[in-house]
Design a protein around this motif. Structure first.
Motif, PDB file in Angstrom:
ATOM      1  N   ILE A 168       0.860  -1.185   0.000  1.00  0.00           N
ATOM      2  CA  ILE A 168       0.000   0.000   0.000  1.00  0.00           C
ATOM      3  C   ILE A 168       0.897   1.236   0.000  1.00  0.00           C
ATOM      4  CG2 ILE A 168      -1.737   1.284   1.324  1.00  0.00           C
ATOM      5  CD1 ILE A 168      -2.482  -1.508   2.582  1.00  0.00           C
ATOM      6  N   VAL A 169       0.710   2.114  -0.984  1.00  0.00           N
ATOM      7  CA  VAL A 169       1.503   3.341  -1.049  1.00  0.00           C
ATOM      8  C   VAL A 169       0.608   4.520  -0.646  1.00  0.00           C
ATOM      9  CG1 VAL A 169       2.799   4.914  -2.548  1.00  0.00           C
ATOM     10  CG2 VAL A 169       3.084   2.434  -2.800  1.00  0.00           C
ATOM     11  N   VAL A 170       1.068   5.254   0.345  1.00  0.00           N
ATOM     12  CA  VAL A 170       0.298   6.368   0.893  1.00  0.00           C
ATOM     13  C   VAL A 170       0.824   7.685   0.332  1.00  0.00           C
ATOM     14  CG1 VAL A 170      -0.393   7.547   3.020  1.00  0.00           C
ATOM     15  CG2 VAL A 170      -0.054   5.060   3.027  1.00  0.00           C
ATOM     16  N   SER A 171      -0.052   8.457  -0.286  1.00  0.00           N
ATOM     17  CA  SER A 171       0.313   9.783  -0.797  1.00  0.00           C
ATOM     18  C   SER A 171      -0.497  10.837  -0.062  1.00  0.00           C
ATOM     19  CB  SER A 171      -0.004   9.889  -2.293  1.00  0.00           C
ATOM     20  OG  SER A 171       0.697   8.906  -3.022  1.00  0.00           O
ATOM     21  N   PRO A 172       0.187  11.813   0.529  1.00  0.00           N
ATOM     22  CA  PRO A 172      -0.544  12.878   1.210  1.00  0.00           C
ATOM     23  C   PRO A 172      -0.989  13.919   0.184  1.00  0.00           C
ATOM     24  CG  PRO A 172       1.801  13.278   1.380  1.00  0.00           C
ATOM     25  CD  PRO A 172       1.641  12.003   0.589  1.00  0.00           C
ATOM     26  N   PRO A 173      -1.991  14.699   0.512  1.00  0.00           N
ATOM     27  CA  PRO A 173      -2.421  15.736  -0.418  1.00  0.00           C
ATOM     28  C   PRO A 173      -1.432  16.895  -0.463  1.00  0.00           C
ATOM     29  CG  PRO A 173      -3.783  15.750   1.577  1.00  0.00           C
ATOM     30  CD  PRO A 173      -2.802  14.636   1.729  1.00  0.00           C
ATOM     31  N   GLY A 174      -1.540  17.645  -1.547  1.00  0.00           N
ATOM     32  CA  GLY A 174      -0.868  18.934  -1.624  1.00  0.00           C
ATOM     33  C   GLY A 174       0.625  18.903  -1.867  1.00  0.00           C
ATOM     34  N   LEU A 175       1.253  19.979  -1.483  1.00  0.00           N
ATOM     35  CA  LEU A 175       2.684  20.164  -1.660  1.00  0.00           C
ATOM     36  C   LEU A 175       3.118  20.052  -3.113  1.00  0.00           C
ATOM     37  CD1 LEU A 175       4.074  18.207   1.420  1.00  0.00           C
ATOM     38  CD2 LEU A 175       3.971  20.671   1.146  1.00  0.00           C
ATOM     39  N   CYS A 198      -7.703  12.949   3.670  1.00  0.00           N
ATOM     40  CA  CYS A 198      -8.675  13.465   2.705  1.00  0.00           C
ATOM     41  C   CYS A 198      -9.693  14.400   3.340  1.00  0.00           C
ATOM     42  CB  CYS A 198      -9.366  12.315   1.965  1.00  0.00           C
ATOM     43  SG  CYS A 198     -10.564  11.432   2.955  1.00  0.00           S
ATOM     44  N   ASP A 199      -9.564  14.620   4.655  1.00  0.00           N
ATOM     45  CA  ASP A 199     -10.345  15.692   5.288  1.00  0.00           C
ATOM     46  C   ASP A 199      -9.825  17.061   4.856  1.00  0.00           C
ATOM     47  OD1 ASP A 199      -8.250  16.396   7.718  1.00  0.00           O
ATOM     48  OD2 ASP A 199      -8.324  14.249   7.301  1.00  0.00           O
ATOM     49  N   ARG A 200      -8.628  17.098   4.283  1.00  0.00           N
ATOM     50  CA  ARG A 200      -8.065  18.381   3.841  1.00  0.00           C
ATOM     51  C   ARG A 200      -8.589  18.752   2.461  1.00  0.00           C
ATOM     52  NH1 ARG A 200      -1.708  18.120   4.968  1.00  0.00           N
ATOM     53  NH2 ARG A 200      -1.818  19.015   2.871  1.00  0.00           N
ATOM     54  N   ALA A 201      -8.756  20.050   2.250  1.00  0.00           N
ATOM     55  CA  ALA A 201      -9.374  20.529   1.007  1.00  0.00           C
ATOM     56  C   ALA A 201      -8.533  20.195  -0.223  1.00  0.00           C
ATOM     57  CB  ALA A 201      -9.600  22.039   1.097  1.00  0.00           C
ATOM     58  N   ASP A 202      -7.216  20.178  -0.068  1.00  0.00           N
ATOM     59  CA  ASP A 202      -6.356  19.951  -1.227  1.00  0.00           C
ATOM     60  C   ASP A 202      -6.251  18.470  -1.627  1.00  0.00           C
ATOM     61  OD1 ASP A 202      -5.047  19.523   1.156  1.00  0.00           O
ATOM     62  OD2 ASP A 202      -3.165  20.472   0.554  1.00  0.00           O
ATOM     63  N   ALA A 203      -6.986  17.605  -0.900  1.00  0.00           N
ATOM     64  CA  ALA A 203      -6.889  16.168  -1.207  1.00  0.00           C
ATOM     65  C   ALA A 203      -7.535  15.820  -2.545  1.00  0.00           C
ATOM     66  CB  ALA A 203      -7.531  15.355  -0.085  1.00  0.00           C
ATOM     67  N   GLN A 204      -8.616  16.535  -2.892  1.00  0.00           N
ATOM     68  CA  GLN A 204      -9.343  16.201  -4.125  1.00  0.00           C
ATOM     69  C   GLN A 204      -8.430  16.255  -5.349  1.00  0.00           C
ATOM     70  OE1 GLN A 204     -12.187  14.727  -4.197  1.00  0.00           O
ATOM     71  NE2 GLN A 204     -12.180  14.982  -1.968  1.00  0.00           N
ATOM     72  N   ARG A 205      -7.594  17.275  -5.360  1.00  0.00           N
ATOM     73  CA  ARG A 205      -6.663  17.466  -6.454  1.00  0.00           C
ATOM     74  C   ARG A 205      -5.697  16.278  -6.561  1.00  0.00           C
ATOM     75  NH1 ARG A 205      -3.364  21.664  -8.734  1.00  0.00           N
ATOM     76  NH2 ARG A 205      -2.306  20.578 -10.427  1.00  0.00           N
ATOM     77  N   THR A 206      -5.180  15.842  -5.425  1.00  0.00           N
ATOM     78  CA  THR A 206      -4.230  14.730  -5.406  1.00  0.00           C
ATOM     79  C   THR A 206      -4.899  13.439  -5.857  1.00  0.00           C
ATOM     80  OG1 THR A 206      -3.102  15.825  -3.580  1.00  0.00           O
ATOM     81  CG2 THR A 206      -2.549  13.513  -3.941  1.00  0.00           C
ATOM     82  N   ILE A 207      -6.147  13.238  -5.407  1.00  0.00           N
ATOM     83  CA  ILE A 207      -6.888  12.039  -5.820  1.00  0.00           C
ATOM     84  C   ILE A 207      -7.050  12.035  -7.340  1.00  0.00           C
ATOM     85  CG2 ILE A 207      -9.136  10.871  -5.696  1.00  0.00           C
ATOM     86  CD1 ILE A 207      -9.345  12.182  -2.807  1.00  0.00           C
ATOM     87  N   ALA A 208      -7.446  13.179  -7.893  1.00  0.00           N
ATOM     88  CA  ALA A 208      -7.637  13.280  -9.342  1.00  0.00           C
ATOM     89  C   ALA A 208      -6.318  13.056 -10.083  1.00  0.00           C
ATOM     90  CB  ALA A 208      -8.230  14.644  -9.689  1.00  0.00           C
ATOM     91  N   ASP A 209      -5.243  13.678  -9.589  1.00  0.00           N
ATOM     92  CA  ASP A 209      -3.925  13.518 -10.220  1.00  0.00           C
ATOM     93  C   ASP A 209      -3.489  12.062 -10.220  1.00  0.00           C
ATOM     94  OD1 ASP A 209      -3.778  16.197 -10.601  1.00  0.00           O
ATOM     95  OD2 ASP A 209      -2.249  16.586  -9.061  1.00  0.00           O
ATOM     96  N   LEU A 210      -3.666  11.427  -9.085  1.00  0.00           N
ATOM     97  CA  LEU A 210      -3.215  10.039  -8.948  1.00  0.00           C
ATOM     98  C   LEU A 210      -4.024   9.122  -9.853  1.00  0.00           C
ATOM     99  CD1 LEU A 210      -1.190   8.316  -7.482  1.00  0.00           C
ATOM    100  CD2 LEU A 210      -2.742   8.169  -5.545  1.00  0.00           C
ATOM    101  N   LYS A 211      -5.325   9.360  -9.909  1.00  0.00           N
ATOM    102  CA  LYS A 211      -6.169   8.540 -10.787  1.00  0.00           C
ATOM    103  C   LYS A 211      -5.757   8.726 -12.248  1.00  0.00           C
ATOM    104  CE  LYS A 211     -10.215   7.612  -8.009  1.00  0.00           C
ATOM    105  NZ  LYS A 211     -11.556   8.035  -7.573  1.00  0.00           N
ATOM    106  N   ALA A 212      -5.407   9.968 -12.604  1.00  0.00           N
ATOM    107  CA  ALA A 212      -4.975  10.239 -13.980  1.00  0.00           C
ATOM    108  C   ALA A 212      -3.668   9.511 -14.282  1.00  0.00           C
ATOM    109  CB  ALA A 212      -4.807  11.747 -14.182  1.00  0.00           C
ATOM    110  N   VAL A 213      -2.736   9.560 -13.342  1.00  0.00           N
ATOM    111  CA  VAL A 213      -1.462   8.863 -13.528  1.00  0.00           C
ATOM    112  C   VAL A 213      -1.711   7.363 -13.663  1.00  0.00           C
ATOM    113  CG1 VAL A 213       0.741   8.275 -12.439  1.00  0.00           C
ATOM    114  CG2 VAL A 213      -0.104  10.610 -12.313  1.00  0.00           C
ATOM    115  N   MET A 214      -2.589   6.834 -12.830  1.00  0.00           N
ATOM    116  CA  MET A 214      -2.878   5.397 -12.839  1.00  0.00           C
ATOM    117  C   MET A 214      -3.513   4.973 -14.158  1.00  0.00           C
ATOM    118  SD  MET A 214      -1.615   4.306 -10.284  1.00  0.00           S
ATOM    119  CE  MET A 214      -2.083   2.651 -10.755  1.00  0.00           C
TER     120      MET A 214
END
Ligand SMILES: Nc1nc2c(ncn2[C@@H]2O[C@H](COP(=O)(O)OP(=O)(O)OP(=O)(O)O)[C@@H](O)[C@H]2O)c(=O)[nH]1
Ligand SMILES: [Mg+2]
Length: 318
Positions: A168-175, A198-214
Motif C-alpha cells: 500500500i503506497v500512501v500519498s498525502p495531499p498537496g505540496l 482526505c479531510d483536507r481541502a487539497d486532497a481532491q486534487r491529489t486524488i484526481a492527479d493520482l487517478k490520472a497517472v494510474m
C-alpha cells in the motif's frame, strides 16, 4: 544480549502468547545477534500463515496514523494484527495521533494487537534483515495480519514494503503539483493507493492527479488495477474501504495464481538478501575475514576488485 534465556525459548514463550517475550525477541532480532538465527529459522518454519501488508509513503504522509486506524478495523473484524514500524521519525509511542490517544490506548491494551517500532540504523544485521526477521517472528506468533510500515525513501525501505503480499503506497495531499510518490519513484510498487488526510481541502486534487497517472500507467494485462482510496484517519473515512480492497487483493492473488508467483519472488529476494548479509558479516565485521589485506592489494592495484572478491569467497572458514 541478556544470555540467561535463549532466543529459541523467547520464541516459544512468545508463541504461547507472552507479549514481553515477543518484545525481547524483537530486540535481539533488531540487534542482529548471531544467537537469534536459530529462533529465526524456527519462526520461518512455523510462519507463512499471516497476511503481510507493506505500507510505505513519503515521510509524514500519515502512514502510522493510518495503520493504527487499519489495525482497529481489523480488530473489529475479529482478527488479530501486529504492526512493525521501521525507523519512523514519529514512533507510535510518542506522537500525538490526532489527539486520538484514548482510542490508541484501547488498541494498546488489546492483546489482539501488537505494535512495535524498530529503529535499526547502524544495527549490525542491517535494516532489511531485522525487519524481515521481525515479520517472521510476528507471523509465527499467529497474528492474522502483520503490517510493516516503512518510509518510502531508500532502497531497503522500499524493498521491505515490496516483500509483502500486498503493498500500500500512501500519498498525502498537496505540496506542489506532482504526486509525491511519483517523485519518490514508489508509485509502481503499489497494489493499492491511498490518498491520506482526505479531510483536507487539497486532497481532491491529489486524488484526481493520482487517478490520472494510474489510468496512463497501470498495466491492464496484470488483471489487477490498483485502486485509489481516499482515507482520513481523522474522520475514519475510507478505512473500511481500504480493508475491503486489501481482502479483495488477497482473493485476487490466490485465484489468479499471482500470489504464488509473488511468494516465490519474495523467497528469492530473501535468500539473496540473506546471502548479501552473510557476505557483509563475514568480511566487514569479522576481523579475521581477511578483508584488510585484500583491500590493501586492491588499493595498490595488485589485485582487481573481481579477483579480490573471488579470492575472499573462495577462502575457507567462517
Ligand atoms: N488532517 C489530517 N492529518 C493527518 C491525518 N493522518 C495523519 N495526519 C497528520 O500527519 C502527520 C504525520 O502523521 P504520521 O502518521 O506520523 O505520518 P507517517 O507517514 O507515519 O510519518 P513518518 O513515519 O514520520 O514518515 C501528523 O501530524 C498527523 O497528525 C489525517 O487523516 N488528516
Ligand atoms: Mg510513521
Amino acid at each position: 544480549v541478556d544470555s540467561e534465556v535463549s532466543s529459541l525459548q523467547l520464541l516459544s514463550r512468545a508463541r504461547a502468547g507472552e507479549a514481553a517475550a515477543l518484545g525481547r525477541l524483537l530486540s535481539r532480532i533488531e540487534s542482529g545477534a548471531d544467537e537469534v538465527r536459530e529462533a529465526l529459522a524456527e519462526a520461518y518454519r512455523a510462519g507463512g500463515r499471516a497476511h503481510v501488508l507493506g505500507i510505505t509513503g513519503v515521510p509524514g504522509s500519515g502512514k502510522s496514523t493510518l495503520v493504527s486506524r487499519l489495525a482497529q478495523a481489523i480488530r473489529r473484524e475479529g482478527s488479530t494484527v501486529a504492526v512493525l514500524a521501521i525507523d519512523p521519525s514519529s514512533p507510535f509511542s510518542g506522537g500525538a495521533l490526532l489527539g486520538d490517544r484514548v482510542r490508541m490506548a484501547d488498541v494498546a491494551l488489546d492483546p489482539g494487537v501488537f505494535i512495535r517500532s524498530m529503529a535499526t540504523r547502524g544495527a549490525t544485521g542491517g535494516l532489511a534483515m531485522a525487519a524481515l526477521g521481525g515479520t517472521d517472528a510476528l507471523d509465527a506468533c499467529g497474528y492474522g495480519t502483520v503490517i510493516i510500515e516503512t518510509v518510502g525513501v531508500g532502497q531497503d525501505e522500499v524493498e521491505i514494503a515490496r516483500a509483502s503480499q500486498c503493498t500500500i503506497v500512501v500519498s498525502p495531499p498537496g505540496l506542489g503539483d506532482d504526486v509525491q510518490a511519483l517523485k519518490a519513484g514508489i508509485l509502481e510498487i503499489a497494489d493499492i493507493h491511498v490518498v491520506s488526510k482526505c479531510d483536507r481541502a487539497d486532497a481532491q486534487r491529489t486524488i484526481a492527479d493520482l487517478k490520472a497517472v494510474m489510468a496512463l500507467s497501470s498495466d491492464p494485462s496484470s488483471g489487477w488495477r490498483p485502486p485509489v482510496i481516499a482515507t482520513s484517519a481523522q474522520t475514519g473515512e475510507g478505512i473500511d474501504e481500504l480493508l475491503r480492497a486489501v481482502r479483495e487483493h488477497r482473493a485476487f492473488q490466490s485465484s489468479s495464481g499471482l500470489g504464488a508467483a509473488r511468494l516465490r519472488r519474495i523467497a528469492e529476494y530473501r535468500a539473496l538478501k540473506t546471502a548479501e548479509d552473510l557476505v557483509r558479516r563475514r568480511f566487514v565485521l569479522d576481523r579475521n575475514g581477511g578483508l584488510a589485506d585484500v583491500v590493501e592489494r586492491v588499493a595498490r592495484r595488485e589485485l582487481d576488485p573481481f579477483t579480490a572478491a573471488q579470492a575472499l569467497l573462495d577462502r575457507k572458514g567462517a
